[in-house]
Design a protein around this motif. Structure first.
Motif, PDB file in Angstrom:
ATOM      1  N   LEU A   7     -72.571  15.678  59.365  1.00 31.58           N
ATOM      2  CA  LEU A   7     -73.568  16.507  60.040  1.00 31.58           C
ATOM      3  C   LEU A   7     -74.242  15.786  61.203  1.00 31.58           C
ATOM      4  O   LEU A   7     -74.529  16.402  62.229  1.00 31.58           O
ATOM      5  CB  LEU A   7     -74.644  16.958  59.037  1.00 31.58           C
ATOM      6  N   GLN A   8     -74.493  14.482  61.064  1.00 35.26           N
ATOM      7  CA  GLN A   8     -75.282  13.782  62.090  1.00 35.26           C
ATOM      8  C   GLN A   8     -74.732  12.392  62.388  1.00 35.26           C
ATOM      9  O   GLN A   8     -75.487  11.437  62.545  1.00 35.26           O
ATOM     10  CB  GLN A   8     -76.743  13.701  61.661  1.00 35.26           C
ATOM     11  N   TYR A  10     -75.873  23.650  52.642  1.00 36.48           N
ATOM     12  CA  TYR A  10     -74.919  23.311  53.698  1.00 36.48           C
ATOM     13  C   TYR A  10     -73.470  23.644  53.359  1.00 36.48           C
ATOM     14  O   TYR A  10     -72.636  23.741  54.268  1.00 36.48           O
ATOM     15  CB  TYR A  10     -75.065  21.837  54.100  1.00 36.48           C
ATOM     16  N   SER A  19     -74.764  12.656  67.335  1.00 35.99           N
ATOM     17  CA  SER A  19     -76.170  12.861  66.997  1.00 35.99           C
ATOM     18  C   SER A  19     -77.095  12.687  68.194  1.00 35.99           C
ATOM     19  O   SER A  19     -78.232  13.152  68.172  1.00 35.99           O
ATOM     20  CB  SER A  19     -76.585  11.890  65.891  1.00 35.99           C
ATOM     21  N   ILE A  73     -82.566  19.996  62.915  1.00 41.14           N
ATOM     22  CA  ILE A  73     -81.494  20.319  61.972  1.00 41.14           C
ATOM     23  C   ILE A  73     -81.813  19.743  60.588  1.00 41.14           C
ATOM     24  O   ILE A  73     -81.632  20.411  59.563  1.00 41.14           O
ATOM     25  CB  ILE A  73     -80.142  19.776  62.468  1.00 41.14           C
ATOM     26  N   THR A  77     -77.064  30.568  63.136  1.00 42.60           N
ATOM     27  CA  THR A  77     -77.331  29.516  64.114  1.00 42.60           C
ATOM     28  C   THR A  77     -76.613  28.202  63.810  1.00 42.60           C
ATOM     29  O   THR A  77     -75.875  27.673  64.654  1.00 42.60           O
ATOM     30  CB  THR A  77     -78.845  29.254  64.226  1.00 42.60           C
ATOM     31  N   ILE A  78     -76.826  27.663  62.617  1.00 40.81           N
ATOM     32  CA  ILE A  78     -76.234  26.352  62.302  1.00 40.81           C
ATOM     33  C   ILE A  78     -74.716  26.438  62.186  1.00 40.81           C
ATOM     34  O   ILE A  78     -74.011  25.557  62.696  1.00 40.81           O
ATOM     35  CB  ILE A  78     -76.887  25.743  61.054  1.00 40.81           C
ATOM     36  N   TYR A  97     -71.974  24.114  64.368  1.00 34.84           N
ATOM     37  CA  TYR A  97     -70.927  23.271  63.799  1.00 34.84           C
ATOM     38  C   TYR A  97     -69.526  23.860  63.960  1.00 34.84           C
ATOM     39  O   TYR A  97     -68.540  23.174  63.691  1.00 34.84           O
ATOM     40  CB  TYR A  97     -71.234  22.974  62.326  1.00 34.84           C
ATOM     41  N   ASN A 121     -81.957  22.092  71.885  1.00 38.19           N
ATOM     42  CA  ASN A 121     -81.883  23.195  70.928  1.00 38.19           C
ATOM     43  C   ASN A 121     -81.351  24.490  71.538  1.00 38.19           C
ATOM     44  O   ASN A 121     -81.795  25.586  71.190  1.00 38.19           O
ATOM     45  CB  ASN A 121     -83.266  23.436  70.304  1.00 38.19           C
TER      46      ASN A 121
END
Length: 491
Positions: free
Chosen positions: A256-257, A147, A262, A270, A351-352, A356, A373
């Motif tokens: 992240l969440q 990450y 979230s 994820i 993608t990720i 973010y 998604n």
């Protein structure tokens, strides 16, 4: 004399080799199934997974009462491992809680699971205590290594969207937005520099969640609390990687969440990346529910037919006794490994980071489409050609011939998805605590009165505001600040 020296040397080397060999053997906790072994052979890993899960289910997943009371006397171990994963206490030192492990006066430990009780020696408990700490640290490091690349790439993507260099964006992140009590970092929702401690739980329980039978781990968002089931430890050891621990630690990372964001995307998918795409993990990607959407994308863009695979590898099911065609099983899993490697790289680099770089925008897109998604579907559609209808040329021709029909279906689907309830992702007219906090930080009560009066009189401007870029929106809202030269007069 020479013979004696030679004999001593040989004995030393032999005993030394035996000692090293003994040390290299992993020391599993007492609750592991007898005869347990680690394997990355796809077929053996699947077989062993089902075998030991069946054998441990009653003791680790069931529970006749459907609840437990760990009690304040369950052993708690305060470690020196730093945790920065919660809003409850940050930073903190990780505490490990061993539910239903009760210290006895004679130095032994009484252990109770969901089906029996036994007495452990101090040495047996030490294996559990030290092993759990090691697992948590290793999983956090593995998550960090993945990450931190996503984090750095997301800053690059964000800078590209703003039309500036990555260096320019980084230089301004901790400065206040002119006229506002927020930093550019807060405005762009870019967290502080990522570190391994962001994945370390504040409080890690080794225990049970009987109402959630079959769930190997549970994380309470924002709190830093993770529950890790004994079965999770067994499956992590089977794979040779701490995959379940990694999954839960991604949930626990507040950068992240964090709730409520979230609620607006697929946190389970994820959290399954990277662990579900590791080459060592042969079990999850082909069948786990969390991977459903990316399996579909694998079929669309890589031409992998999952239904055909299952028809080929399963010879017969004798009332719950599945017989595999071993050769075909291994044949298909070699192809799956290639797909996972490609997806791992693409999701990490494209993608990720895309998600973010602008999580609010993508969360809004999810709400509009009724799909958690969206970013996975859009990025893959933007980078891959569909070739699953008899080859690339034949597929391209078919898509061209049905273009109007496809567009009509897409528009109907888009309209049908708008406002669709996605299990908490659609906020509707609700104002979340975070939204209210930011609004109150940005504007004084007097300024808020002016803003609300203005948009009541000019509802069309509210629609325009929703289409602006973040920079344009900040410039537009600046006029409502008391010290602004471009002031708005409200009748």
């Amino acid at each position: 004399m020479q013979f004696k020296k030679l004999l001593v040397t040989v004995l030393f080397l032999l005993t030394g080799a035996m000692s090293v060999s003994a040390q290299s053997q992993p020391q599993y906790p007492f609750f592991f199934p007898k005869g347990f072994y680690q394997t990355t052979d796809p077929l053996k890993q699947r077989e062993e997974y089902v075998r030991w899960l069946n054998s441990t289910w009653t003791c680790n997943q069931g529970g006749a009462l459907g609840t437990t009371i760990p009690g304040s006397d369950s052993i708690r171990v305060h470690t020196d491992v730093v945790s920065t994963d919660s809003v409850t206490e940050n930073p903190a030192k990780m505490t490990m809680v061993f539910d239903h492990y009760i210290q006895q006066p004679d130095g032994t430990v009484r252990y109770t699971d969901l089906c029996h009780t036994e007495i452990l020696s101090a040495e047996q408990f030490a294996v559990v205590r030290d092993g759990l700490k090691k697992l948590a640290v290793e999983a956090a490091q593995r998550n960090f290594e993945f990450y931190v690349k996503v984090y750095n790439r997301s800053i690059e993507v964000r800078a590209q969207k703003l039309g500036i260099s990555k260096e320019e964006l980084i230089a301004q992140l901790d400065e206040k937005v002119p006229g506002y009590n927020v930093t550019f970092r807060e405005l762009h929702r870019i967290p502080p520099h990522m570190q391994a401690s962001d994945f370390i739980p504040r409080e890690l329980h080794l225990g049970f969640n009987p109402p959630l039978g079959g769930i190997l781990g549970v994380t309470w968002l924002n709190t830093g609390v993770i529950y890790y089931n004994p079965d999770a430890w067994i499956t992590d050891a089977l794979n040779g990687i701490p995959k379940v621990m990694q999954h839960e630690q991604v949930h626990g990372n507040i950068d992240l969440q964090k709730w409520p964001l979230s609620q607006a995307f697929d946190v389970e998918l994820i959290a399954s990346i990277p662990e579900m795409l590791y080459s060592e993990n042969k079990t999850d990607f082909p069948s786990h529910g969390y991977a459903k959407d990316i399996r579909e994308l694998a079929q669309i863009y890589y031409g992998f037919d999952w239904d055909e695979m299952h028809r080929q590898i399963v010879k017969f099911d004798f009332a719950g006794n599945v017989v595999y065609d071993d050769e075909k099983f291994l044949y298909y899993y070699k192809q799956i490994d290639q797909i996972k490697a490609e997806m791992m790289k693409f999701f990490m680099e494209v993608t990720i980071p895309e998600f973010y770089s602008d999580p609010i925008w993508w969360s809004a897109a999810n709400d509009i489409r009724g799909d958690n998604n969206t970013v996975f579907r859009i990025t893959m559609a933007d980078h891959y050609q569909i070739c699953s209808l008899g080859g690339c040329d034949a597929t391209s021709q078919w898509l061209s011939e049905h273009k109007d029909e496809i567009m009509e279906i897409a528009q109907r689907a888009f309209r049908a998805g708008m406002g669709k309830d996605r299990s908490g992702g659609n906020f509707g007219d609700r104002v979340t605590p975070w939204m209210l906090e930011q609004y109150n930080k940005l504007f004084t009560p007097a300024e808020q009165v002016k803003i609300e009066q203005y948009f009541r009189q000019h509802p069309e401007q509210l629609k325009n505001l929703r289409t602006m870029t973040p920079t344009e929106a900040v410039q537009f809202m600046q006029r409502f600040k008391t010290n602004s030269l471009d002031k708005v007069t409200v009748q």
